[in-house]
Design a protein around this motif. Structure first.
Motif, mmCIF file in Angstrom:
data_model
loop_
_atom_site.group_PDB
_atom_site.id
_atom_site.type_symbol
_atom_site.label_atom_id
_atom_site.label_comp_id
_atom_site.label_asym_id
_atom_site.label_seq_id
_atom_site.Cartn_x
_atom_site.Cartn_y
_atom_site.Cartn_z
ATOM 1 N N ASP A 32 51.911 -4.870 14.388
ATOM 2 C CA ASP A 32 50.527 -4.499 13.820
ATOM 3 C C ASP A 32 50.899 -3.482 12.589
ATOM 4 O OD1 ASP A 32 47.842 -4.362 13.949
ATOM 5 O OD2 ASP A 32 47.712 -2.514 14.904
ATOM 6 N N LYS A 94 46.600 -10.410 19.503
ATOM 7 C CA LYS A 94 45.521 -10.010 19.273
ATOM 8 C C LYS A 94 45.465 -8.164 19.434
ATOM 9 C CE LYS A 94 42.846 -14.057 19.915
ATOM 10 N NZ LYS A 94 42.636 -14.939 21.109
ATOM 11 N N GLU A 95 46.177 -7.837 20.393
ATOM 12 C CA GLU A 95 46.563 -6.233 20.650
ATOM 13 C C GLU A 95 47.654 -6.159 21.178
ATOM 14 O OE1 GLU A 95 43.907 -4.891 24.126
ATOM 15 O OE2 GLU A 95 43.333 -7.068 24.603
ATOM 16 N N GLN A 96 48.091 -4.820 21.091
ATOM 17 C CA GLN A 96 49.296 -4.289 21.770
ATOM 18 C C GLN A 96 49.066 -3.569 23.115
ATOM 19 O OE1 GLN A 96 51.267 -2.001 18.942
ATOM 20 N NE2 GLN A 96 50.669 -3.049 17.315
ATOM 21 N N LYS A 97 49.817 -3.641 23.902
ATOM 22 C CA LYS A 97 49.809 -2.937 25.169
ATOM 23 C C LYS A 97 50.745 -1.874 25.586
ATOM 24 C CE LYS A 97 46.924 -6.233 27.398
ATOM 25 N NZ LYS A 97 45.810 -6.136 27.696
#
Length: 134
Positions: A32, A94-97
């Motif tokens: 990101d 789409k997104e980090q965890k």
């Protein structure tokens, strides 16, 4: 902490070795838009097993996809503690965890990266700032 056991396979016969503190292409870790100095990069069909011997309390880090490798990755990451599943998520670009798993009194920690598609060509994950703490 270094892995006591490493399993690396491939659905198409092209094994991609895991990397420590860099992405799969040997460059810095990028998630990101932010660079990280530490972490693990793993392709699908990778298993890293660590002997913790009950000496640690927490496993923390950030799971994501380095967009320079393949932004459409959908790797399934599972974290096992002494054979018990403690974390299982599909990681996408789409997104980090954020990962925070208790490893108190755990002898064996296993991180498994699997593919959800037949050829596993693009499935990989980066575990930035992955660390166990006492």
């Amino acid at each position: 902490v270094e892995p006591a056991k490493v399993v690396e396979k491939s659905g198409i016969g092209l094994v991609v070795r895991y990397k420590k503190d860099q992405n799969l292409d040997g460059e810095s870790i990028l998630l990101d838009g932010k660079q990280y100095g530490k972490g693990l990069s793993m392709h699908a069909h990778t298993e890293l097993e660590y002997n913790l011997n009950g000496k640690y309390k927490d496993l923390k880090g950030i799971l994501g996809i380095d967009p320079r490798i393949a932004a459409d990755s959908q790797a399934l990451v599972t974290i096992w503690c002494d054979g018990e599943k403690r974390f299982a998520e599909v990681i996408t670009g789409k997104e980090q965890k954020q990962v925070h798993v208790s490893v108190k009194d755990v002898q064996t920690l296993k991180i498994v990266v699997a593919s959800r598609n037949f050829l596993d060509l693009h499935d990989h994950v980066t575990f930035a700032e992955a660390r166990v703490s006492q």
